[in-house]
Design a protein around this motif. Structure first.
Motif, PDB file in Angstrom:
ATOM      1  N   ASN A 132       5.270  -4.332   1.549  1.00  0.00           N
ATOM      2  CA  ASN A 132       6.679  -4.685   1.737  1.00  0.00           C
ATOM      3  C   ASN A 132       7.408  -3.631   2.565  1.00  0.00           C
ATOM      4  O   ASN A 132       8.635  -3.515   2.482  1.00  0.00           O
ATOM      5  CB  ASN A 132       7.358  -4.844   0.373  1.00  0.00           C
ATOM      6  N   VAL A 133       6.638  -2.882   3.353  1.00  0.00           N
ATOM      7  CA  VAL A 133       7.205  -1.854   4.219  1.00  0.00           C
ATOM      8  C   VAL A 133       7.254  -2.395   5.646  1.00  0.00           C
ATOM      9  O   VAL A 133       6.226  -2.747   6.215  1.00  0.00           O
ATOM     10  CB  VAL A 133       6.366  -0.558   4.179  1.00  0.00           C
ATOM     11  N   LYS A 134       8.438  -2.466   6.213  1.00  0.00           N
ATOM     12  CA  LYS A 134       8.600  -3.035   7.547  1.00  0.00           C
ATOM     13  C   LYS A 134       8.355  -1.978   8.623  1.00  0.00           C
ATOM     14  O   LYS A 134       8.847  -0.856   8.525  1.00  0.00           O
ATOM     15  CB  LYS A 134      10.010  -3.613   7.720  1.00  0.00           C
ATOM     16  N   ARG A 135       7.575  -2.338   9.635  1.00  0.00           N
ATOM     17  CA  ARG A 135       7.360  -1.438  10.769  1.00  0.00           C
ATOM     18  C   ARG A 135       8.535  -1.569  11.736  1.00  0.00           C
ATOM     19  O   ARG A 135       8.863  -2.674  12.173  1.00  0.00           O
ATOM     20  CB  ARG A 135       6.061  -1.800  11.485  1.00  0.00           C
ATOM     21  N   ILE A 136       9.160  -0.440  12.062  1.00  0.00           N
ATOM     22  CA  ILE A 136      10.331  -0.450  12.926  1.00  0.00           C
ATOM     23  C   ILE A 136      10.040   0.318  14.213  1.00  0.00           C
ATOM     24  O   ILE A 136       9.489   1.420  14.186  1.00  0.00           O
ATOM     25  CB  ILE A 136      11.549   0.183  12.227  1.00  0.00           C
ATOM     26  N   SER A 137      10.433  -0.262  15.335  1.00  0.00           N
ATOM     27  CA  SER A 137      10.299   0.399  16.637  1.00  0.00           C
ATOM     28  C   SER A 137      11.689   0.783  17.131  1.00  0.00           C
ATOM     29  O   SER A 137      12.710   0.411  16.539  1.00  0.00           O
ATOM     30  CB  SER A 137       9.639  -0.548  17.649  1.00  0.00           C
ATOM     31  N   ASP A 138      11.732   1.526  18.216  1.00  0.00           N
ATOM     32  CA  ASP A 138      13.027   1.892  18.805  1.00  0.00           C
ATOM     33  C   ASP A 138      13.845   0.642  19.123  1.00  0.00           C
ATOM     34  O   ASP A 138      15.064   0.609  18.920  1.00  0.00           O
ATOM     35  CB  ASP A 138      12.809   2.695  20.097  1.00  0.00           C
ATOM     36  N   ASP A 173       7.889  -1.612  -6.155  1.00  0.00           N
ATOM     37  CA  ASP A 173       8.628  -1.234  -7.369  1.00  0.00           C
ATOM     38  C   ASP A 173      10.132  -1.362  -7.174  1.00  0.00           C
ATOM     39  O   ASP A 173      10.859  -1.707  -8.115  1.00  0.00           O
ATOM     40  CB  ASP A 173       8.297   0.207  -7.763  1.00  0.00           C
ATOM     41  N   TYR A 174      10.602  -1.058  -5.959  1.00  0.00           N
ATOM     42  CA  TYR A 174      12.043  -1.086  -5.688  1.00  0.00           C
ATOM     43  C   TYR A 174      12.452  -2.307  -4.868  1.00  0.00           C
ATOM     44  O   TYR A 174      13.512  -2.308  -4.235  1.00  0.00           O
ATOM     45  CB  TYR A 174      12.464   0.198  -4.962  1.00  0.00           C
ATOM     46  N   LEU A 175      11.631  -3.309  -4.878  1.00  0.00           N
ATOM     47  CA  LEU A 175      11.925  -4.534  -4.131  1.00  0.00           C
ATOM     48  C   LEU A 175      13.282  -5.100  -4.546  1.00  0.00           C
ATOM     49  O   LEU A 175      13.604  -5.155  -5.732  1.00  0.00           O
ATOM     50  CB  LEU A 175      10.832  -5.571  -4.391  1.00  0.00           C
ATOM     51  N   ASP A 176      14.102  -5.488  -3.565  1.00  0.00           N
ATOM     52  CA  ASP A 176      15.448  -6.026  -3.769  1.00  0.00           C
ATOM     53  C   ASP A 176      16.472  -4.954  -4.156  1.00  0.00           C
ATOM     54  O   ASP A 176      17.637  -5.262  -4.383  1.00  0.00           O
ATOM     55  CB  ASP A 176      15.465  -7.128  -4.839  1.00  0.00           C
ATOM     56  N   ARG A 177      16.037  -3.681  -4.227  1.00  0.00           N
ATOM     57  CA  ARG A 177      16.988  -2.601  -4.521  1.00  0.00           C
ATOM     58  C   ARG A 177      17.044  -1.577  -3.386  1.00  0.00           C
ATOM     59  O   ARG A 177      18.109  -1.066  -3.071  1.00  0.00           O
ATOM     60  CB  ARG A 177      16.619  -1.914  -5.838  1.00  0.00           C
ATOM     61  N   ILE A 178      15.886  -1.286  -2.807  1.00  0.00           N
ATOM     62  CA  ILE A 178      15.812  -0.395  -1.649  1.00  0.00           C
ATOM     63  C   ILE A 178      14.894  -1.036  -0.616  1.00  0.00           C
ATOM     64  O   ILE A 178      13.794  -1.482  -0.950  1.00  0.00           O
ATOM     65  CB  ILE A 178      15.256   0.989  -2.025  1.00  0.00           C
ATOM     66  N   THR A 179      15.348  -1.104   0.619  1.00  0.00           N
ATOM     67  CA  THR A 179      14.531  -1.657   1.700  1.00  0.00           C
ATOM     68  C   THR A 179      13.727  -0.524   2.340  1.00  0.00           C
ATOM     69  O   THR A 179      14.290   0.499   2.719  1.00  0.00           O
ATOM     70  CB  THR A 179      15.418  -2.326   2.759  1.00  0.00           C
ATOM     71  N   PHE A 180      12.425  -0.734   2.456  1.00  0.00           N
ATOM     72  CA  PHE A 180      11.550   0.310   2.994  1.00  0.00           C
ATOM     73  C   PHE A 180      11.114  -0.010   4.424  1.00  0.00           C
ATOM     74  O   PHE A 180      10.857  -1.169   4.774  1.00  0.00           O
ATOM     75  CB  PHE A 180      10.298   0.453   2.129  1.00  0.00           C
TER      76      PHE A 180
END
Length: 249
Positions: A132-138, A173-180
């Motif tokens: 559930n960790v999103k890959r972010i680019s510039d 564990d923090y799904l819907d509370r912290i976006t990773f």
């Protein structure tokens, strides 16, 4: 939420040597097995499989510490037989991987048919953890930052091309509370924006106009959870109360 886990189902063996009348001494309904030379070899082979698995399984438990719970069930214990049957256990040792599902109290149970080395077991459990960790680019950074800006966001700046099992577990564990999210060191704009020069670096954005905070603790689950708990508790979604319907006079 049910945590990730791997379970092994075991059954020990007990052998009684009887006299010449041993043949047919116990009926088919008896819990005692009547064995001969061939069936004895099979029984010992199963026992050896359990014994051979034990050291690798114990090492796997240490390797998965903080990521998944590792447990064993003695299916020879009368009180456990119904449970073992409900889990579809037919032979020993049997390994199952248990994962949380969207239905509370109803985890997903998968058969594990891979190798029995420590590495095989650890790798299988880690690969079963959803990402559930999103890959972010510039290019996509600004859009991601502006989306749900009122809630906390965690960013892992890394020089790795993969996401660690620990970060995946925390994101779940923090799904819907912290976006990773995870950003590679080659994304120069994002790294310069947050002043990142060493890797890995973990940053949390509390939400709104509050400044980013750099995590300066050890990269262990307990330390990171203590850090995230400071920001997750205030970001749980709250449903606004419905206005009371005015009664007609």
């Amino acid at each position: 939420m049910v945590g990730y886990g791997v379970f092994t189902f075991l059954a020990p063996a007990l052998l009684l040597s009887a006299g010449a009348t041993a043949d047919g001494l116990y009926s088919k309904k008896s819990a005692v097995l009547n064995i001969d030379g061939k069936s004895y070899d099979k029984l010992i082979a199963k026992s050896n499989q359990v014994s051979n698995l034990k050291p690798a399984y114990e090492k796997a438990a240490k390797g998965l510490d903080g990521l998944a719970q590792v447990a064993a069930v003695d299916c020879d214990d009368e009180s456990n037989k119904a449970f073992c049957g409900s889990m579809g256990v037919q032979g020993f040792p049997t390994l199952k991987i248990v994962k949380p599902s969207k239905k509370p109290g109803k985890p997903t149970v998968e058969d594990y048919n891979g190798g029995r080395t420590t590495k095989d077991i650890v790798d299988a459990v880690k690969s079963a953890i959803p990402n559930n960790v999103k890959r972010i680019s510039d290019k996509g950074l600004n859009t991601w930052l502006e989306t749900n800006n009122d809630t906390a966001k965690a960013i892992l700046f890394s020089d790795k091309g993969t996401t660690s099992a620990l970060i995946k577990v925390l994101a779940t564990d923090y799904l819907d509370r912290i976006t990773f999210a995870q950003i590679r060191n080659k994304e120069s704009t994002a790294n310069e924006m947050f002043g990142i020069t060493t890797y890995p670096t973990l940053v949390i954005l509390p939400g709104g106009a509050e400044p980013a905070i750099v995590f300066d603790g050890t990269f262990s689950k307990s330390a990171m959870k203590d850090f995230f708990d400071q920001y997750a508790s205030s970001t749980k979604s709250k449903t606004a109360p419905k206005p009371k319907k005015e009664q007609e006079p």
